[in-house]
Each structure stands twice: as structure tokens, then as C-alpha cells.
Scaffold this motif. Structure first.
Motif, mmCIF file in Angstrom:
data_model
loop_
_atom_site.group_PDB
_atom_site.id
_atom_site.type_symbol
_atom_site.label_atom_id
_atom_site.label_comp_id
_atom_site.label_asym_id
_atom_site.label_seq_id
_atom_site.Cartn_x
_atom_site.Cartn_y
_atom_site.Cartn_z
ATOM 1 N N GLN A 1 0.870 -1.189 -0.061
ATOM 2 C CA GLN A 1 -0.148 -0.074 -0.212
ATOM 3 C C GLN A 1 0.793 1.169 0.016
ATOM 4 O O GLN A 1 1.757 1.301 0.849
ATOM 5 N N LEU A 2 0.676 1.993 -0.946
ATOM 6 C CA LEU A 2 1.381 3.279 -1.254
ATOM 7 C C LEU A 2 0.708 4.331 -0.276
ATOM 8 O O LEU A 2 -0.255 4.100 0.357
ATOM 9 N N TRP B 1 -2.735 0.583 -4.095
ATOM 10 C CA TRP B 1 -2.135 -0.505 -3.942
ATOM 11 C C TRP B 1 -1.021 -0.653 -4.855
ATOM 12 O O TRP B 1 -1.317 -0.795 -6.343
ATOM 13 N N LYS B 2 -0.015 -1.248 -4.619
ATOM 14 C CA LYS B 2 0.905 -1.712 -5.863
ATOM 15 C C LYS B 2 0.865 -3.237 -5.967
ATOM 16 O O LYS B 2 1.005 -3.833 -4.933
ATOM 17 N N ARG B 3 0.276 -3.685 -7.030
ATOM 18 C CA ARG B 3 0.266 -5.095 -7.444
ATOM 19 C C ARG B 3 1.102 -5.578 -8.474
ATOM 20 O O ARG B 3 1.443 -5.018 -9.287
ATOM 21 N N LEU C 1 -1.199 5.115 -10.045
ATOM 22 C CA LEU C 1 0.053 4.947 -9.325
ATOM 23 C C LEU C 1 0.999 6.324 -9.707
ATOM 24 O O LEU C 1 1.912 6.613 -8.967
ATOM 25 N N ALA C 2 0.967 6.521 -11.065
ATOM 26 C CA ALA C 2 1.567 7.704 -11.626
ATOM 27 C C ALA C 2 1.161 8.913 -10.687
ATOM 28 O O ALA C 2 2.378 9.744 -10.352
ATOM 29 N N SER D 1 3.848 11.064 -8.146
ATOM 30 C CA SER D 1 3.891 12.374 -8.537
ATOM 31 C C SER D 1 3.612 13.315 -7.264
ATOM 32 O O SER D 1 4.305 14.180 -6.612
ATOM 33 N N THR D 2 2.399 13.002 -6.622
ATOM 34 C CA THR D 2 2.067 13.792 -5.399
ATOM 35 C C THR D 2 2.889 13.398 -4.113
ATOM 36 O O THR D 2 3.317 14.536 -3.190
#
Length: 244
Positions: free
Chosen positions: A51-52, A57-59, A235-236, A240-241
Motif C-alpha cells: 500500500q502506497l 495498492w501496488k500489485r 500509481l503515477a 507524483s504527489t
């Protein structure tokens, strides 16, 4: 990759006892078990979801798994890929009614099904098709319906959908089709056996061999369309944030 189980939803004409089904099942299970990561390791090890900042989530992506299955099925097992479904648009629809006139009506068929992911035909003439799930849950329903109709019309004798287990699904692209979300519909597909003279409809469940949180194992690459593209965009934006 691990073969977990094969659920036979219906088995008309006792296809399940045939040597052809046994050999076809062994064939595609071998292809499943040939999928490894890192490539050459002999087992499928995938990164746990992460979890970012925020809720994203990164999967792992799913395109790598299908491409490896495709390679094994076509080059080693001898199946045909992306085969057309020989269902004519002018096949007869069951009688229906119009409301409120209550007139008898048959809606014309104006769309094709598209091809099956994999097809083969045995020496004795048994035709089998496999759909490998890489889309969202609605794609799983479409695949099952397509296989069931092909069995009912006699175009196929064996139809199989391959989907992730619930445990594997947790670490793959969000909303990918999986056995957990299909489980409530199995009775409906079982009911489609009426009218099938000889046919077997099954769902095969697959899973990773190992999970890891090691940064030495990369996430499986994400595809370039559909939900995958949407996920990459999110995700991008999060990355960026986070960097600001």
C-alpha cells in the motif's frame, strides 16, 4: 505456478471418464506448472501487494502469466491459440414473447463471440477450448457463458476457464477475475447442462508457489490496456504527489 483444483460444473455423456479428458487436463496442467518467476527458477514467486501513501495498492500484473502459459501451450503442448468460435449468427434462438402484445418473437443475433484463447482437437474428434482469465470479473462471466453456449450447441465437448485463487487474486491487478467472486454463480452454470448431449464444463484454479516482500523480486509487469492502464495512471499520480 501451482495447480490448485479443477471444478467440474457439469459432465454430460461421462466425458470425465475418457482418456482424452485425462490427457488434455494433464497437458494444460503441465503448462500451468511450467510458469515460473524469476524465469528459470522452477517456481512462481511473486511480491506481496504493497500500500502506497493513500489508498492505492501496488500489485502484480497478469500479462506475464498468460504469455508464459501461451508459450508452453503452443510450443510444447501443441494447442492452437486465438481460435475462432464456429457459431453462426443465423443459429436459431429460443421462442420469446414481446410485451405487451405477447407476440412470439426471436431476436436476431448480430454479434460474434470472438475466439477462444486456446483450442485443440483430439484424434478421436473431441474438441476442447480453454479461456485464461486476464480481465476483470465481467470478462470471467463472458468466458463462462461463451464456453457453455459452445457446449450446448455441440461446437465443443470440453470447455475450461482458468482463474486465480482468492489468495493469488489479492496480489494481482485490482478486480481481476477469480474463483472467490465466481463461486456464487457455479449453480447457474451447472444448470446450463440441460440440452448438452456430450460435454464437460470446468473451472481450474491456479496460484503462486511463494509470496515474498523482498525488493530483490520485481513485481510482475502490468499490461497496457483496460484496468491495467487505469491502475498505472493512479500509481503515477500517487508517485507524483508523494514527490512534491
Amino acid at each position: 505456478m501451482k495447480w490448485v483444483r479443477t471444478i467440474v460444473l457439469f459432465n454430460e455423456g461421462d466425458v470425465i471418464s475418457s482418456n482424452e479428458w485425462k490427457k488434455l487436463h494433464e497437458s494444460y496442467v503441465r503448462a500451468i506448472q511450467s510458469i515460473d518467476y524469476p524465469e528459470g527458477s522452477g517456481s512462481l514467486t511473486i511480491r506481496k501487494k504493497f500500500q502506497l501513501p493513500g489508498k492505492q495498492w501496488k500489485r502484480n500484473g497478469v500479462s506475464y502469466l498468460k504469455s508464459r502459459f501461451l508459450k508452453s501451450m503452443t510450443t510444447t503442448e501443441g494447442w492452437d491459440a486465438e481460435s475462432d468460435v464456429p457459431l453462426d449468427k443465423d443459429r436459431q434462438q429460443p421462442p420469446m414473447l414481446l410485451y405487451p402484445s405477447l407476440e412470439a418473437y426471436q431476436e436476431p443475433i448480430t454479434s460474434n463471440f470472438g475466439g477462444f484463447d486456446f483450442m485443440t482437437k483430439t484424434v478421436s474428434g473431441i474438441r476442447a477450448a480453454i479461456e485464461w482469465e486476464t480481465g476483470n470479473i465481467s470478462s470471467s462471466h463472458r468466458s463462462m457463458n461463451k464456453l457453455a453456449i459452445a457446449l450446448r450447441t455441440g461446437v465443443l465437448e470440453i470447455g475450461v476457464l482458468i482463474v486465480p485463487s482468492r489468495d493469488l487474486y489479492e496480489h494481482l491487478t485490482d478486480r481481476i477475475g477469480n474463483i472467490g467472486e465466481l463461486s456464487g454463480y457455479l449453480a447457474m452454470w451447472n444448470g446450463l447442462k440441460e440440452g448438452v448431449k456430450r460435454g464437460l464444463l470446468a473451472i481450474t484454479v491456479v496460484e503462486h508457489d511463494q509470496l515474498t516482500d523482498s525488493i530483490e523480486i520485481n513485481y510482475l509487469p502490468v499490461g497496457k490496456d483496460g484496468r491495467a492502464r487505469e491502475g498505472r495512471a493512479k500509481l503515477a499520480k500517487k508517485d507524483s504527489t508523494h514527490l512534491k
